[in-house]
Write a protein that holds these residues in place. Structure first.
Motif, PDB file in Angstrom:
ATOM      1  N   LYS A   1       0.834  -1.210   0.000  1.00  0.00           N
ATOM      2  CA  LYS A   1       0.000   0.000   0.000  1.00  0.00           C
ATOM      3  C   LYS A   1       0.866   1.256   0.000  1.00  0.00           C
ATOM      4  O   LYS A   1       0.560   2.235  -0.688  1.00  0.00           O
ATOM      5  N   LYS A   2       1.925   1.234   0.793  1.00  0.00           N
ATOM      6  CA  LYS A   2       2.828   2.388   0.845  1.00  0.00           C
ATOM      7  C   LYS A   2       3.495   2.618  -0.502  1.00  0.00           C
ATOM      8  O   LYS A   2       3.646   3.774  -0.947  1.00  0.00           O
TER       9      LYS A   2
ATOM     10  N   GLY B   1      -2.359   7.245  -6.786  1.00  0.00           N
ATOM     11  CA  GLY B   1      -2.531   6.252  -5.725  1.00  0.00           C
ATOM     12  C   GLY B   1      -3.427   5.100  -6.153  1.00  0.00           C
ATOM     13  O   GLY B   1      -3.257   4.525  -7.228  1.00  0.00           O
ATOM     14  N   TRP B   2      -4.389   4.776  -5.291  1.00  0.00           N
ATOM     15  CA  TRP B   2      -5.304   3.672  -5.561  1.00  0.00           C
ATOM     16  C   TRP B   2      -6.100   3.902  -6.839  1.00  0.00           C
ATOM     17  O   TRP B   2      -6.384   2.982  -7.585  1.00  0.00           O
ATOM     18  N   ARG B   3      -6.466   5.159  -7.105  1.00  0.00           N
ATOM     19  CA  ARG B   3      -7.254   5.468  -8.304  1.00  0.00           C
ATOM     20  C   ARG B   3      -6.444   5.263  -9.580  1.00  0.00           C
ATOM     21  O   ARG B   3      -7.013   5.023 -10.645  1.00  0.00           O
TER      22      ARG B   3
ATOM     23  N   LEU C   1      -5.628  -7.126  -5.488  1.00  0.00           N
ATOM     24  CA  LEU C   1      -5.454  -6.668  -4.111  1.00  0.00           C
ATOM     25  C   LEU C   1      -6.692  -6.966  -3.270  1.00  0.00           C
ATOM     26  O   LEU C   1      -6.581  -7.299  -2.086  1.00  0.00           O
ATOM     27  N   LYS C   2      -7.869  -6.848  -3.868  1.00  0.00           N
ATOM     28  CA  LYS C   2      -9.090  -7.205  -3.142  1.00  0.00           C
ATOM     29  C   LYS C   2      -9.120  -8.694  -2.826  1.00  0.00           C
ATOM     30  O   LYS C   2      -9.533  -9.108  -1.740  1.00  0.00           O
ATOM     31  N   ARG C   3      -8.678  -9.513  -3.784  1.00  0.00           N
ATOM     32  CA  ARG C   3      -8.654 -10.962  -3.559  1.00  0.00           C
ATOM     33  C   ARG C   3      -7.683 -11.305  -2.428  1.00  0.00           C
ATOM     34  O   ARG C   3      -7.981 -12.155  -1.579  1.00  0.00           O
TER      35      ARG C   3
END
Length: 270
Positions: free
Chosen positions: A186-187, A196-198, A208-210
């Motif tokens: 994440k960092k 970032g995440w977007r 990453l969700k899995r």
């Protein structure tokens, strides 16, 4: 299970270590040959199937070549024309918009909207991990099952099976490695990815969700299962005994409880 019955728990965990080591080596090779990209589970992204559009000349040749009678050919041409609209200047055809009886225009257009991931090259769907902390996070995620299996193997023969599986050290070691790998990843995304995440692709977000959902399986593994989850599951299944229909659910839970208790790979997402 065969090794457990024939040679005991130590031989069983030795086999688990070998299998996990082979998996880790294969994933490490994939990590390096793909240019240090995240290891993706599954088949990857599915591209939308866009049918190739024929030119008006090809459509005319196909109609003339077809062995149809006069009435049948005329009916087919009329039906094809009713489904498409021929643009007079370019000669290209457009599908007819849906009527009120079929589907709404919003649904019709939403099926034809493409995202940025749909037009990217396959090599651009997963970014390269350039920082050392990102590469360390991925290698920690790859090797964490090997470390957990090695820790479990070393405990075999030091006491009874119940005492061995109740030991929190292997569980804390494996779970801690996964949490550390997740936080380092994440960092790395926050510092190295634009937006970032977007800024991540849909394939990376799905992976990453899995991995995030995979953390829940640690509740069915090792000391956490032996000390906490197992008693809760058995107590819940015991309350369902003797009750109509619910008794069937309790039996199914007890069957799965046997798999979770006896088989390592039934709760392994690694």
């Amino acid at each position: 299970m065969f090794f457990k019955r024939r040679s005991g728990e130590k031989a069983r965990w030795r086999l688990v270590v070998v299998l996990e080591l082979v998996k880790a080596i294969c994933r490490t090779i994939m990590f390096w040959i793909t240019g240090k990209r995240m290891v993706i589970e599954g088949l990857g992204a599915e591209r939308p199937n866009v049918p190739e559009q024929q030119s008006p000349a090809e459509e005319t040749e196909g109609r003339e070549a077809g062995p149809r009678s006069g009435d049948q050919q005329e009916t087919t041409i009329l039906s094809e024309r009713s489904k498409k609209w021929l643009m007079p200047r370019t000669g290209m055809t457009l599908p007819v918009l849906p009527t009120q009886t079929s589907e709404s225009i919003t649904d019709f257009l939403s099926k034809r909207v493409i995202s940025a991931d749909d037009i990217k090259l396959a090599s651009q769907l997963v970014r390269k991990i350039s920082s050392y902390q990102g590469q360390l996070a991925e290698l920690m995620w790859i090797t964490r099952p090997v470390v957990y299996a090695l820790a479990m193997q070393r405990l075999q023969g030091t006491g009874s099976n119940k005492r061995t599986y109740s030991d929190w050290r292997p569980w804390v070691l494996g779970f801690g490695m996964e949490i550390a790998a997740r936080e380092l990843g994440k960092k790395e995304v926050r510092e190295r990815t634009v937006g970032g995440w977007r800024g991540m692709t849909g394939l990376e977000k799905e992976e990453l969700k899995r991995r995030g959902w995979g953390l829940a399986w640690w509740g069915m593994r090792g000391a956490f299962y032996e000390n906490i989850t197992k008693s809760w599951i058995q107590g819940f299944a015991g309350k369902l005994e003797g009750k109509p229909l619910l008794d069937i659910v309790g039996g199914i839970i007890e069957d799965y409880d046997y798999l979770w208790d006896e088989y390592y790979f039934s709760t392994s997402t690694m």
